[in-house]
Design an enzyme around this catalytic site. Structure first.
Site, PDB file in Angstrom:
ATOM      1  N   GLU A  84       1.169  -1.228  -0.018  1.00 36.66           N
ATOM      2  CA  GLU A  84      -0.041  -0.088   0.021  1.00 36.66           C
ATOM      3  C   GLU A  84       0.720   1.256  -0.122  1.00 36.66           C
ATOM      4  OE1 GLU A  84      -3.387   2.333   2.576  1.00 36.66           O
ATOM      5  OE2 GLU A  84      -2.949   0.267   3.135  1.00 36.66           O
ATOM      6  N   LYS A 219      -9.275 -15.922  16.087  1.00 31.93           N
ATOM      7  CA  LYS A 219      -9.334 -15.489  14.895  1.00 31.93           C
ATOM      8  C   LYS A 219     -10.626 -14.744  14.449  1.00 31.93           C
ATOM      9  CE  LYS A 219      -5.852 -18.591  12.795  1.00 31.93           C
ATOM     10  NZ  LYS A 219      -5.292 -19.166  13.880  1.00 31.93           N
ATOM     11  N   ASP A 293       1.097 -15.110  12.454  1.00 29.86           N
ATOM     12  CA  ASP A 293      -0.266 -15.660  11.835  1.00 29.86           C
ATOM     13  C   ASP A 293      -1.209 -14.666  11.415  1.00 29.86           C
ATOM     14  OD1 ASP A 293      -2.372 -17.029  11.392  1.00 29.86           O
ATOM     15  OD2 ASP A 293      -2.466 -18.375  13.248  1.00 29.86           O
ATOM     16  N   HIS A 383      -3.995   9.295  -1.721  1.00 30.87           N
ATOM     17  CA  HIS A 383      -4.454   8.261  -2.590  1.00 30.87           C
ATOM     18  C   HIS A 383      -5.207   8.450  -3.659  1.00 30.87           C
ATOM     19  CE1 HIS A 383      -3.805   6.836   1.656  1.00 30.87           C
ATOM     20  NE2 HIS A 383      -3.741   5.635   1.276  1.00 30.87           N
TER      21      HIS A 383
END
Length: 775
Positions: A84, A219, A293, A383
């Protein structure tokens, strides 16, 4: 072909290549980028199955950020793995503001990892009775955990009964591991022990059991994890001075607090879990870089941000309640990730607390920068992407092939029977140039830059030729303007607003058309300077603008006085050919957009904004004395621009520095003509001297170079000789120096605050020395 992936369970390079060949045959994809990998398949047991290759993610350095935490101390640079644009720059800007204000304080409040098995009983009473039994045998559970791991400690056992079902949330401390696997193993051991010890207890024995009943929040973002904790619960706080907010973040503390209040209402309306701005970017980037992770980014990115005023300062706090990180196990053992953990000082005992604090500190820095960008309008500008009303088939990497090059070479060589047989990509050049880099900021979705090629063809007579060429694939001028706008968005609201107003009128507009037009010109004086052109592609539909030119190399010789003389004589032939013909050049139109001298006076707010930003951001580069010189030049632009208009003008390169000049076999090659324009011929002299002279040069040295140049210009034609004789050549140089300082040097300096130009400090010293000599 078998549908089974080959080499199942095998960790060897042979098995990897068999799988890769199988995948190519199955999909018809080339997959050339997977051919080579820096990872050893034998070291990936437990990390991945059916290994076929690796994917590279760019890693940028953010910071440094000053920490005053319990585990993180001193100045720390963070490796952010991301694709990004503007992320690393924005995090670095926030880090600079925090460091300027004394740094960030961090601490880990707790560390937990959970697993929550689910048990089913015959009835509600059985579940209730088992809950009571479990509480009485708490110490026996600890024994079972120690059988599995000496690093894991059971700290809480929380039962949640729903009818005949019982969910038990086991919370563990897992030292430097994130702990998912540890807690799974420990919980499984507990469940096995329960099954054995209650085998004959019909009233207590569960009917069935699940190792995870989905209560742990693994998660996932859950309210239970926010309250009870999962992962590291870490907080960071900073006190931003008024000066840091105004000079670095380019807004005011009160504006940031007001924005925070408004966006907090929006978060409440949306039902947002927690309240934060941008923590996910830092969490994801550092997770990728350090082998965490990645699936835990979702829960780990929940944050609570607070911003308030204290006097004229800003106090900001962030809490990450569920940061699931570890410094041992999983992907942290991979070579790249391990090196970055070592670099951060997080690979030893206690490293997980330091890593958690680093993530929290940089998350706070990024949030502060992002809030400021939204408040001042910089966020959208950073952006922005060029809008198009149609789909464009841009050039891609594989398009520089025989089909594309054959018509270009046939036209460029004048041989319609020429047949291109092979095009090979050669190692990339060391740099694509500033214009291409700026164009890539403005539009990153297509092929641009310098692409070395080895091309083989047969001509109409059947003779074979192999030549090294360079395909210069140009960004459009508006893409360069948009790329500069992205840099300006990081230079504060004033610079961004001024560039938005005036940037489209600079010489960068139509830069792609202008350079191709230069290569089409038949004049011998120009062709003698240009690289040998083998063909041009100017396809507006594809936005493909390509110059196919000879491959040349710099001879590497230093820029001594004789070389400067020779370069001035070489470009003087062009100056003399068009001297005084500026109206003719404008009428012909092949230079496209050409800013007139009056533009300098009208656009003063742009150059003033750039100067003031640089002086505030880089006082060592542009101190008060230099700043005031530039502001004085800008303030008087209307007067000296009028004088400039009255002197004879010509075609100038407008970027005439050693970066764009090569000497090969005694021949001067001048390239990168995208900024060519109409101006005083002394403009090219100013730029070359600013790049090549030192601060020991004298006014007499400058006068000698000007004489060399003037004589060479006069030698071009009788008309040029008359114009040279009839004008004050030194005065033209002084006016050109003003323009160079006000525009190009100011733009370089502002860009340098966001993208380091190694040449700029020396250039600044020499340019201001040249100014002093004229005073």
């Amino acid at each position: 072909m078998s549908d089974a992936i080959p080499g199942r369970g095998q960790y060897s390079d042979l098995a990897r290549r068999q799988r890769l060949d199988w995948l190519r045959a199955r999909t018809d994809a080339r997959l050339a980028t997977l051919e080579n990998t820096g990872l050893n398949p034998q070291h990936l047991v437990g990390n991945v199955e059916n290994f076929v290759g690796s994917v590279e993610v760019p890693v940028g350095l953010a910071g440094p950020l000053l920490f005053a935490g319990e585990a993180a101390h001193g100045s720390i640079v963070a490796p952010l793995a991301t694709t990004e644009g503007a992320l690393v720059a924005s995090a670095s800007r926030g880090a600079r503001a925090l460091t300027m204000s004394g740094g960030v304080t961090t601490t880990v409040l707790s560390q937990r990892m959970t697993r929550a098995p689910a048990f089913e009983f015959a009835d509600i009473a059985g579940a209730r009775q088992f809950t009571a039994w479990l509480g009485k045998h708490r110490d026996r559970l600890d024994e079972q955990v120690r059988l599995v791991s000496r690093h894991t400690r059971l700290v809480e056992v929380d039962p949640y009964q729903i009818g005949r079902h019982l969910h038990v949330r086991f919370s563990f401390e897992t030292a430097d591991a994130a702990g998912q696997n540890m807690t799974t193993a420990a919980t499984w051991q507990i469940c096995r022990w329960l099954t054995d010890v209650l085998a004959d207890e019909n009233d207590l024995r569960p009917r069935s059991m699940l190792l995870e009943g989905n209560l742990s929040g693994d998660k996932k973002v859950t309210a239970g994890s926010l309250v009870a904790g999962r992962g590291s619960r870490v907080t960071a706080e900073c006190r931003l001075s008024h000066e840091a907010v105004t000079t670095v973040l380019r807004t005011t503390p009160s504006a940031m607090v007001k924005s925070h209040a408004v966006t907090l209402l929006g978060a409440q309306q949306a039902g947002m879990t927690g309240y934060g701005v941008n923590a996910a970017n830092i969490v994801a980037a550092l997770f990728l870089a350090t082998g965490q992770d990645v699936a835990c980014v979702h829960e780990s990115s929940v944050s609570f941000l607070s911003i308030e005023m204290d006097g004229d300062e800003l106090v900001a706090t962030i809490l990450l309640p569920n940061l699931v990180v570890g410094t041992v196990g999983g992907g942290t053992a991979l070579p790249h990730q391990r090196e970055l953990l070592d670099m951060l000082g997080c690979s030893g005992t206690g490293g997980v607390r330091r890593l958690a604090e680093i993530i929290a500190g940089f998350a706070l820095a990024l949030d502060m920068s992002t809030v400021a960008a939204v408040v001042s309008g910089q966020f959208a500008q950073a952006h922005q992407r060029l809008g198009r009303g149609r789909r464009v088939e841009w050039l891609r990497e594989g398009d520089l092939n025989t089909a594309l090059l054959q018509p270009l070479l046939a036209q460029g060589t004048g041989d319609p029977r020429l047949h291109v047989t092979e095009v090979r990509r050669m190692p990339p050049l060391h740099s694509d140039g500033i214009a291409s880099e700026l164009g890539a900021l403005g539009e990153r979705r297509k092929l641009i830059g310098l692409h070395p090629l080895r091309v083989t063809w047969t001509d109409g007579d059947g003779s074979g030729t192999t030549v090294d060429l360079v395909a210069k694939v140009k960004p459009r001028g508006e893409e360069i303007v948009a790329g500069i706008a992205r840099l300006m968005s990081l230079c504060g609201a004033d610079a961004a607003r001024a560039w938005s107003h005036w940037g489209g009128d600079t010489e960068f507009t139509d830069a792609h058309r202008r350079e191709l037009s230069v290569y089409r010109r038949p004049e011998r004086v120009l062709q003698d300077l240009l690289p040998r052109c083998r063909g041009l592609l100017d396809d507006d539909e594809r936005e493909a603008h390509v110059i196919l030119m000879e491959r040349f190399r710099h001879d590497g010789e230093p820029w001594a006085r004789d070389r400067v003389d020779d370069a001035l004589r070489a470009v003087a032939a062009v100056h003399g050919h068009w001297l005084g013909r500026d109206k003719e050049l404008l009428h012909e139109g092949w230079l496209h957009h050409v800013p007139e001298p009056e533009y300098l006076a009208r656009s003063g707010e742009l150059w003033e904004a750039l100067v003031r930003h640089t002086a505030a951001d880089q006082p060592g580069l542009l101190g008060a004395g230099r700043r005031d010189i530039l502001l004085g030049i800008i303030g008087q632009a209307e007067e000296w621009a009028r004088e400039t208009r009255a002197l004879p003008r010509t075609l100038v390169h407008n970027d005439f520095s050693p970066r764009n000049i090569a000497v090969q076999d005694g021949r001067f090659i001048v390239y990168d003509w995208e900024l060519a324009t109409i101006g005083l011929p002394q403009r090219d002299v100013v730029e070359l001297l600013a790049f090549t002279l030192g601060t020991d040069s004298t006014a007499a040295d400058v006068g000698r170079f000007l004489t060399v140049h003037a004589r060479a210009v006069a030698a071009a034609s009788p008309e040029a000789a008359t114009l040279v004789t009839g004008s004050d050549w030194r005065r033209g140089y002084q006016l050109a120096l003003r323009e160079f300082l006000m525009t190009r040097l100011a733009l370089y300096a502002a860009g340098h605050t966001q993208r380091e130009f190694g040449f700029l400090p020396g250039l600044m010293r020499t340019a201001f020395h040249l100014w002093d000599l004229e005073q």
